[in-house]
Design an enzyme around this catalytic site. Sequence first.
Site, short mmCIF file in Angstrom:
data_model
loop_
_atom_site.label_atom_id
_atom_site.label_comp_id
_atom_site.label_asym_id
_atom_site.label_seq_id
_atom_site.Cartn_x
_atom_site.Cartn_y
_atom_site.Cartn_z
N GLN A 1 0.82 -1.22 0.00
CA GLN A 1 0.00 0.00 0.00
C GLN A 1 0.85 1.27 0.00
O GLN A 1 0.31 2.38 0.00
CB GLN A 1 -0.93 0.02 1.23
CG GLN A 1 -1.89 -1.15 1.30
CD GLN A 1 -3.09 -1.00 0.36
OE1 GLN A 1 -3.35 0.08 -0.18
NE2 GLN A 1 -3.82 -2.07 0.15
N GLY B 1 1.05 -5.09 -8.55
CA GLY B 1 0.68 -4.16 -9.62
C GLY B 1 -0.66 -3.48 -9.44
O GLY B 1 -0.84 -2.30 -9.74
N CYS C 1 -10.69 -8.59 1.75
CA CYS C 1 -10.66 -10.01 2.14
C CYS C 1 -11.43 -10.21 3.44
O CYS C 1 -12.24 -11.11 3.55
CB CYS C 1 -9.23 -10.51 2.33
SG CYS C 1 -8.00 -9.48 1.57
N1 PLP Z 1 -0.50 -6.87 1.54
C1 PLP Z 1 -1.34 -5.83 1.60
C2 PLP Z 1 -1.06 -4.75 2.59
C3 PLP Z 1 -2.45 -5.75 0.77
O1 PLP Z 1 -3.27 -4.72 0.86
C4 PLP Z 1 -2.67 -6.79 -0.16
C5 PLP Z 1 -3.86 -6.78 -1.03
O2 PLP Z 1 -4.97 -6.57 -0.57
C6 PLP Z 1 -1.75 -7.85 -0.22
C7 PLP Z 1 -0.68 -7.86 0.64
C8 PLP Z 1 -1.91 -8.97 -1.21
O3 PLP Z 1 -1.69 -8.49 -2.52
P1 PLP Z 1 -2.10 -9.36 -3.78
O4 PLP Z 1 -3.54 -9.07 -4.03
O5 PLP Z 1 -1.23 -8.88 -4.90
O6 PLP Z 1 -1.83 -10.77 -3.46
#
Ligand code: PLP
Length: 370
Positions: free
Chosen positions: A179, A197, A316
């Site tokens: 982020q 990305g 999530c």
């Molecule tokens: N770490 C953080 C702080 C996130 O906000 C997210 C995505 O929501 C992730 C990891 C995981 O990223 P990705 O969707 O590319 O797996």
Amino acid sequence: MKNPIYLDNQATTPLAPEVFEAMVPLLKDNYGNPHSAHRLGRQAAAIVEAAREQVEVLLPAKGKLVFTGSATEAINLAFGAVRRQLESGRKKILVLETEHAAVRDSAFSYRELGFELCRLPVNEHGLLSLEELASEIDHETALVAAMLVNNEIGVIQPIEAIAELAHAQGALMLCDAVQGYGRMAMPKNADMIALTGHKIYGPKGIGALWMQKELEIPTLIHGGGQEMGVRSGTLSPALCAGLGKAAMLCHDYMDQDLAHIAKLSHSALEFFDDWVINGSMTQRYPGNLNIRKDGLDVARLMSTVRDVAFSAGSACASGSGRPSHVLTALGLEPAQVKSSIRLGFGRYNSMDDIEQAAKLINIAAEAQLQ
Ligand code: PLP
């Protein structure tokens, strides 16, 4: 059908038009396999390497970068570095209580290998106490993992100070910068940095793990030996080029993006002045506003306000129905957690978006609380 006003830029961001343009030729005409030896393959390989350099522009000098399918994969890969530490008696993994599931669950899974997991609490503002960390790190610590910008509440952790404390005890430091990458300077002394990305106006389906040059991590995916042998599989030049272009745009427009987002945030704070803010206001990325109103049922609010895309926590967490572990870690009661919403502002939001969305949300919230 018209899209809703999009205020969920922490969940994902729209694709920048320039990124789309950069990807199209690679999906149409230049279909070579970057691992083939002929001209089309070599062209594709050159595109992948140019993209790698573009992504690296925003990262510390003297590192190496492995492309992955997501930040989740990058984080899983990074945890591999810990395996070798066990042999030398380092068996503790420290993670912040407010980490993303990718870090929390990776760390949890390492307990099966014999590691001990320690979750570090945060204060009511969502910030880690460095004294607390110092008292937990010792010569048995293998890894400290901390997020740069929290995905739910936007607070910024002091990553360089955390890395210093980790290094003083010989431990590795992993920073989930998902982020923060492209929005602010990256920590100079982390051993590993994970990014993706789709949070920087780039494509979904590609992330990366940056690591210090001398660090070696075990193979996560076995096969053709691509990506320094740690992550086999044919790379997508289109996704790599898209991530590279998105990184360059963030690099070129970082100040402009930040000024725009700070203006949107300022205006949102005025529209939501009778809501309570969750998390620190001083150490916060302004593109995130997590707010609550006592007595509100956010699930009902979200089903009423269909013309605004916003979130009841992380994408999530809200899907799982579990109360947010981040807001709970701040000390909020379950009812307060359930009355919290997350608004995320981005490059393509206008002042009008904020005004319209605030009007819709406030009207629905007031109707519910009457
Ligand atoms: N770490 C953080 C702080 C996130 O906000 C997210 C995505 O929501 C992730 C990891 C995981 O990223 P990705 O969707 O590319 O797996």
